[in-house]
Design a protein around this motif. Structure first.
Motif, PDB file in Angstrom:
ATOM      1  N   LEU A  31       0.825  -1.206   0.000  1.00  0.00           N
ATOM      2  CA  LEU A  31       0.000   0.000   0.000  1.00  0.00           C
ATOM      3  C   LEU A  31       0.862   1.260   0.000  1.00  0.00           C
ATOM      4  O   LEU A  31       0.595   2.212   0.731  1.00  0.00           O
ATOM      5  N   GLY A  32       1.897   1.240  -0.823  1.00  0.00           N
ATOM      6  CA  GLY A  32       2.663   2.449  -1.086  1.00  0.00           C
ATOM      7  C   GLY A  32       1.968   3.258  -2.162  1.00  0.00           C
ATOM      8  O   GLY A  32       0.762   3.103  -2.416  1.00  0.00           O
ATOM      9  N   ARG A  33       2.734   4.136  -2.835  1.00  0.00           N
ATOM     10  CA  ARG A  33       2.149   5.018  -3.846  1.00  0.00           C
ATOM     11  C   ARG A  33       1.441   4.248  -4.939  1.00  0.00           C
ATOM     12  O   ARG A  33       0.270   4.503  -5.251  1.00  0.00           O
ATOM     13  N   SER A  34       2.121   3.275  -5.544  1.00  0.00           N
ATOM     14  CA  SER A  34       1.522   2.554  -6.666  1.00  0.00           C
ATOM     15  C   SER A  34       0.395   1.645  -6.199  1.00  0.00           C
ATOM     16  O   SER A  34      -0.609   1.472  -6.899  1.00  0.00           O
ATOM     17  N   GLY A  35       0.535   1.048  -5.003  1.00  0.00           N
ATOM     18  CA  GLY A  35      -0.501   0.166  -4.490  1.00  0.00           C
ATOM     19  C   GLY A  35      -1.798   0.894  -4.210  1.00  0.00           C
ATOM     20  O   GLY A  35      -2.887   0.423  -4.576  1.00  0.00           O
ATOM     21  N   LEU A  36      -1.707   2.059  -3.569  1.00  0.00           N
ATOM     22  CA  LEU A  36      -2.913   2.841  -3.277  1.00  0.00           C
ATOM     23  C   LEU A  36      -3.577   3.335  -4.554  1.00  0.00           C
ATOM     24  O   LEU A  36      -4.809   3.356  -4.658  1.00  0.00           O
ATOM     25  N   ALA A  37      -2.761   3.725  -5.536  1.00  0.00           N
ATOM     26  CA  ALA A  37      -3.325   4.150  -6.819  1.00  0.00           C
ATOM     27  C   ALA A  37      -4.023   2.985  -7.515  1.00  0.00           C
ATOM     28  O   ALA A  37      -5.092   3.153  -8.125  1.00  0.00           O
ATOM     29  N   ALA A  38      -3.434   1.786  -7.410  1.00  0.00           N
ATOM     30  CA  ALA A  38      -4.059   0.604  -8.010  1.00  0.00           C
ATOM     31  C   ALA A  38      -5.401   0.295  -7.350  1.00  0.00           C
ATOM     32  O   ALA A  38      -6.379  -0.055  -8.027  1.00  0.00           O
ATOM     33  N   VAL A  39      -5.455   0.420  -6.027  1.00  0.00           N
ATOM     34  CA  VAL A  39      -6.710   0.184  -5.302  1.00  0.00           C
ATOM     35  C   VAL A  39      -7.802   1.108  -5.833  1.00  0.00           C
ATOM     36  O   VAL A  39      -8.916   0.673  -6.176  1.00  0.00           O
ATOM     37  N   ALA A  40      -7.507   2.407  -5.898  1.00  0.00           N
ATOM     38  CA  ALA A  40      -8.510   3.386  -6.338  1.00  0.00           C
ATOM     39  C   ALA A  40      -8.929   3.141  -7.783  1.00  0.00           C
ATOM     40  O   ALA A  40     -10.119   3.233  -8.128  1.00  0.00           O
ATOM     41  N   ALA A  41      -7.958   2.835  -8.665  1.00  0.00           N
ATOM     42  CA  ALA A  41      -8.271   2.630 -10.080  1.00  0.00           C
ATOM     43  C   ALA A  41      -9.070   1.350 -10.297  1.00  0.00           C
ATOM     44  O   ALA A  41      -9.960   1.303 -11.162  1.00  0.00           O
ATOM     45  N   LEU A  42      -8.777   0.313  -9.529  1.00  0.00           N
ATOM     46  CA  LEU A  42      -9.547  -0.932  -9.627  1.00  0.00           C
ATOM     47  C   LEU A  42     -10.982  -0.710  -9.149  1.00  0.00           C
ATOM     48  O   LEU A  42     -11.940  -1.175  -9.775  1.00  0.00           O
ATOM     49  N   GLN A  43     -11.124   0.002  -8.038  1.00  0.00           N
ATOM     50  CA  GLN A  43     -12.470   0.299  -7.544  1.00  0.00           C
ATOM     51  C   GLN A  43     -13.253   1.136  -8.550  1.00  0.00           C
ATOM     52  O   GLN A  43     -14.445   0.902  -8.766  1.00  0.00           O
ATOM     53  N   ALA A  44     -12.580   2.090  -9.184  1.00  0.00           N
ATOM     54  CA  ALA A  44     -13.243   2.922 -10.182  1.00  0.00           C
ATOM     55  C   ALA A  44     -13.720   2.099 -11.371  1.00  0.00           C
ATOM     56  O   ALA A  44     -14.699   2.458 -12.039  1.00  0.00           O
ATOM     57  N   GLY A  45     -13.029   0.978 -11.638  1.00  0.00           N
ATOM     58  CA  GLY A  45     -13.420   0.099 -12.731  1.00  0.00           C
ATOM     59  C   GLY A  45     -14.402  -0.975 -12.321  1.00  0.00           C
ATOM     60  O   GLY A  45     -14.739  -1.851 -13.134  1.00  0.00           O
ATOM     61  N   GLY A  46     -14.866  -0.931 -11.064  1.00  0.00           N
ATOM     62  CA  GLY A  46     -15.901  -1.871 -10.628  1.00  0.00           C
ATOM     63  C   GLY A  46     -15.408  -3.132  -9.962  1.00  0.00           C
ATOM     64  O   GLY A  46     -16.203  -4.049  -9.698  1.00  0.00           O
ATOM     65  N   ALA A  47     -14.110  -3.224  -9.654  1.00  0.00           N
ATOM     66  CA  ALA A  47     -13.575  -4.415  -9.000  1.00  0.00           C
ATOM     67  C   ALA A  47     -13.791  -4.359  -7.488  1.00  0.00           C
ATOM     68  O   ALA A  47     -13.846  -3.281  -6.891  1.00  0.00           O
ATOM     69  N   GLU A  48     -13.895  -5.527  -6.881  1.00  0.00           N
ATOM     70  CA  GLU A  48     -13.879  -5.664  -5.426  1.00  0.00           C
ATOM     71  C   GLU A  48     -12.422  -5.898  -5.034  1.00  0.00           C
ATOM     72  O   GLU A  48     -11.763  -6.796  -5.579  1.00  0.00           O
ATOM     73  N   VAL A  49     -11.884  -5.095  -4.104  1.00  0.00           N
ATOM     74  CA  VAL A  49     -10.454  -5.136  -3.817  1.00  0.00           C
ATOM     75  C   VAL A  49     -10.201  -5.587  -2.381  1.00  0.00           C
ATOM     76  O   VAL A  49     -10.839  -5.104  -1.438  1.00  0.00           O
ATOM     77  N   VAL A  50      -9.259  -6.537  -2.236  1.00  0.00           N
ATOM     78  CA  VAL A  50      -8.722  -6.900  -0.932  1.00  0.00           C
ATOM     79  C   VAL A  50      -7.230  -6.624  -0.962  1.00  0.00           C
ATOM     80  O   VAL A  50      -6.607  -6.641  -2.030  1.00  0.00           O
ATOM     81  N   VAL A  51      -6.625  -6.363   0.205  1.00  0.00           N
ATOM     82  CA  VAL A  51      -5.225  -5.952   0.221  1.00  0.00           C
ATOM     83  C   VAL A  51      -4.453  -6.645   1.334  1.00  0.00           C
ATOM     84  O   VAL A  51      -5.023  -7.123   2.315  1.00  0.00           O
ATOM     85  N   TRP A  52      -3.131  -6.654   1.135  1.00  0.00           N
ATOM     86  CA  TRP A  52      -2.216  -7.046   2.207  1.00  0.00           C
ATOM     87  C   TRP A  52      -0.987  -6.143   2.150  1.00  0.00           C
ATOM     88  O   TRP A  52      -0.504  -5.799   1.063  1.00  0.00           O
ATOM     89  N   ASP A  53      -0.513  -5.759   3.316  1.00  0.00           N
ATOM     90  CA  ASP A  53       0.685  -4.943   3.433  1.00  0.00           C
ATOM     91  C   ASP A  53       1.396  -5.370   4.708  1.00  0.00           C
ATOM     92  O   ASP A  53       0.750  -5.632   5.726  1.00  0.00           O
TER      93      ASP A  53
END
Length: 465
Positions: free
Chosen positions: A17-39
């Motif tokens: 959940l660094g810069r690229s990870g947080l951006a990926a989370v937001a962009a995936l959610q914007a595209g309709g994906a359900e997101v789970v994470v680990w850090d």
């Protein structure tokens, strides 16, 4: 933001959940994906909560049963020296692993482009040294030419943080080997290879693996045009593989030291002059010697690569020349910090490997060299005999051991930046350059090379004028 396509209604895991990870989370959610994470960080729960996602332990057996893909941050090892436990689990359970670069290339183009007069383009830049300056220089030329452009990747913004493309826009991406090695989609319109020297060998299990990661941008991507630095054998190899013969101008060969006039398209610099040859005749020339933002042969190579990439988009030589003249350079890359009583102070903290440091040293005469830090594989022999160095001032936790390897040089062990700058400044004479070009990573004393460069600048500011 670039909404990620292809995962609407599916579950996607994000590791880191660094810069690229947080951006990926937001962009995936914007595209309709359900997101789970680990850090792995202690504040992972807070990061996840702030991003509005669920923190999930993905190391357990069966973790990827219902997950469509795993997106990992570039700094997390996915193969060598050993994969992160979450990635190892994904590989074992057959879950595809990708990164934000792969998501960008599969999601950037949209149906709205059908209404554009000019389709957006992507220029991707990779290589060992100079890719940040080359990327920033391409972006600067595009803006000077009045072309809408955005800069992202390993420099500036994360790729998924970019604004959605405008008509005729050009996206310039700096891509590291960590990013090109894993991306499942790599489709730039113009791909640039600056050079190759040993770096990140632990992450790629040696030089061959490191080169293979860089080469993927060309082998997997199939760019319409490729700009290839051919001063090393690896560059000549890539150019040869992409070209159908000497007249094939889909490949633009670039050099910072040799004349290339027997092929379809080339750009090279010799004795400070950039020349462009096409169809066996010269069609452009620029005097680089007085351009203060591009000192030294290594920056002339960067200028050649940027020039070639912009010429591939149809920008004229005189427009490019004017842009080169106005380029101020990047922080921590041959950056002139100050001039005091005839002594220049130059910050090249980004010179974290031997090859980059050697090129920085060659750009100046009478150098008082501040070096040292966390030494990388391969040793320091390639730096020697360093004929421009008057004296070396060594910093770092292992400064004494580092200094012993600088055979034949006048060396003083300083340990910390403040001591090194003070001693170099006191001993420097008019016409000297006090140069920070560490030839080593910063992590023994600093969080990153930027902090190291900032400390150098702060110490220089304390010196009397």
């Amino acid at each position: 933001m670039i909404p990620v396509q292809g995962f609407s209604g599916k579950t996607v895991a994000v590791l880191g959940l660094g810069r690229s990870g947080l951006a990926a989370v937001a962009a995936l959610q914007a595209g309709g994906a359900e997101v789970v994470v680990w850090d792995d960080s202690p504040d992972a729960e807070t990061k996840a909560a702030d991003a509005g996602v669920t923190l999930t332990n993905l190391t357990k057996h069966g973790s990827f049963k219902d997950i469509a893909t795993l997106i990992t941050s570039p700094g997390i090892p996915h193969l060598y020296p050993e994969p992160h436990p979450v990635i190892a689990r994904a590989l074992a359970e057959g879950c595809p692993v990708d990164n934000d670069i792969g998501l960008f290339f599969r999601s950037f183009a949209t149906s709205e482009w059908d209404e554009f007069d000019s389709i957006p383009k992507v220029i991707a830049v990779t290589g060992s040294n100079g890719k940040s300056t080359t990327s920033a220089l391409i972006h600067h030329i595009l803006e000077h030419a009045g072309r809408p452009a955005q800069l992202a990747g390993n420099i500036g913004r994360g790729v998924l943080d970019l604004d959605e493309a405008h008509d005729g826009e050009v996206i310039v991406l700096e891509l590291s080997s960590y990013q090109t090695d894993l991306a499942r989609a790599l489709t730039p319109d113009v791909a640039v290879f600056t050079n190759l020297s040993p770096d990140h060998l632990d992450r790629h299990a040696g030089l061959g693996g490191y080169f293979a990661a860089k080469r993927r941008l060309f082998a997997e991507g199939g760019p319409d045009r490729a700009v290839i630095g051919v001063d090393e054998m690896e560059g000549r190899y890539i150019a040869n593989q992409l070209s159908e013969g000497p007249s094939d101008d889909r490949v633009i060969r670039v050099s910072a030291g040799q004349k290339i006039d027997g092929i379809g398209w080339s750009v090279f610099a010799r004795k400070g002059f950039l020349s462009e040859y096409r169809k066996w005749r010269q069609v452009g020339s620029i005097d680089l010697r007085a351009i203060s933002g591009l000192p030294g042969v290594h920056n002339h190579q960067n200028a050649c690569a940027a020039y070639a990439a912009c010429r591939a988009l149809g920008i004229g030589p005189r427009v490019i020349e004017a842009a080169l003249i106005s380029f101020k350079g990047l922080p921590h890359r041959s950056q002139l910090i100050a001039e005091k009583v005839g002594v220049r102070y130059v910050n090249d903290s980004k010179a974290t490997n031997v090859d980059a440091a050697a090129k920085a040293l060659a750009a100046f005469s009478k150098v008082r060299w501040i070096c040292g830090g966390l030494e990388k594989e391969g040793g320091l022999d390639a730096l020697l005999p360093a004929p421009t160095v008057v004296k070396a001032y060594v910093i770092g936790r292992e400064a004494a051991a580092f200094a012993m390897k600088l055979k034949g040089l006048n060396v003083e062990v300083c340990g910390d930046m403040a001591t090194a700058v003070a001693k170099a400044g006191a001993e420097a004479e008019a016409g000297d350059t006090v140069l920070l070009a560490p030839a080593a990573a910063s992590f023994d004393q600093y969080d990153n090379f930027e902090r190291r460069g900032d400390d150098f600048a702060a110490c220089v500011a304390e010196l009397a004028d």
